[in-house]
Scaffold this active site. Structure first.
Site: not given
Ligand code: PGA
Length: 225
Positions: A10, A12, A71, A143, A211
């Site tokens: 992901n 973003k 999300h 999540e 991330g």
């Molecule tokens: P993260 O994000 O791995 O940076 O915690 C997960 C997501 O937002 O899908």
């Protein structure tokens, strides 16, 4: 029933088209021939043409053929309600796009002992009007909002408990067969060093990675947990 794991990146709004292209060129050789898991990248819309072309004829799918719905950042900053999630889910299925429906509680809800009811409400709201026959392509991502981008990962026990609540809710709504087949991914600070402990759980059918998906070597290490 064995479910094939899906490991999804992901991104973003990170990366320019050139950075997306460079990622794919470095990443594909790292996962060449990897068929144990499905792999998908979710770049921002402006990167879609570049990243889709770069992944053409590879073992990596790209958002556009898959889509993320609900999300927590969309729920929080763009008022994406369960009703909108439901409409998007119907639209994705109608157009043959694999939907990944994200659900998860915020910290205050967990601390108040409301995790189960929040997850049940989100799943029920998302699945209004979905029939067992139409549900096959759907993927769910659990999540916990307190774990997203915070470096605080849910323990495998916390994640497994939540996945069981979600799967039981799917069973109630769509029957035992759909519940046994549906993939539930875990997301929230998944990293190479915790991927095995999480995705290795019978209840956890892959990961949605933010991330740690931005660098080819770290995302490839997660894919190969
Ligand atoms: P993260 O994000 O791995 O940076 O915690 C997960 C997501 O937002 O899908």
């Amino acid at each position: 029933m064995s479910r094939k794991a899906l490991i999804a990146a992901n991104w973003k709004m990170y990366k320019t088209p050139a950075e997306g292209q460079a990622f794919v060129e470095a990443f594909l050789p790292l996962v060449a021939g990897h068929t144990r898991d499905e792999i998908a990248l979710f770049p921002s819309p402006v990167l879609l043409p570049t990243v889709t072309a770069a992944c053409n004829a590879s073992n990596v799918a790209v958002g556009g053929t898959h889509t993320l719905i609900g999300h927590s950042e969309r729920r929080q900053y763009f008022a994406e309600t369960d009703e909108i999630v439901n409409k998007k889910l119907h639209t994705a299925l109608k157009h043959g796009i694999v939907p990944i429906v994200c659900v998860g509680e915020v910290l205050a809800e967990r601390e108040a002992g409301k995790t189960a009811s929040v997850l049940q409400t989100q799943v029920t709201g998302a699945f209004v009007g979905i029939t067992p026959e139409a549900a096959a392509p759907i993927v769910i991502a659990y999540e916990p909002v307190w774990a997203i981008g915070t470096g605080k990962t849910a323990t495998p026990e916390i994640a497994v408990d939540a996945h069981k609540i979600i799967r039981a809710e799917v069973a109630k709504l769509l029957g035992a067969n759909v519940a046994a087949a549906i993939r539930i991914l875990y997301g929230g600070s998944v990293k190479p060093d915790n991927a095995t402990a999480l995705i290795g759980q019978e209840e956890i059918d892959g990961a949605l990675v933010g991330g740690a998906s931005l660098k080819p070597d770290s995302f490839a290490a997660i894919v190969k947990y």
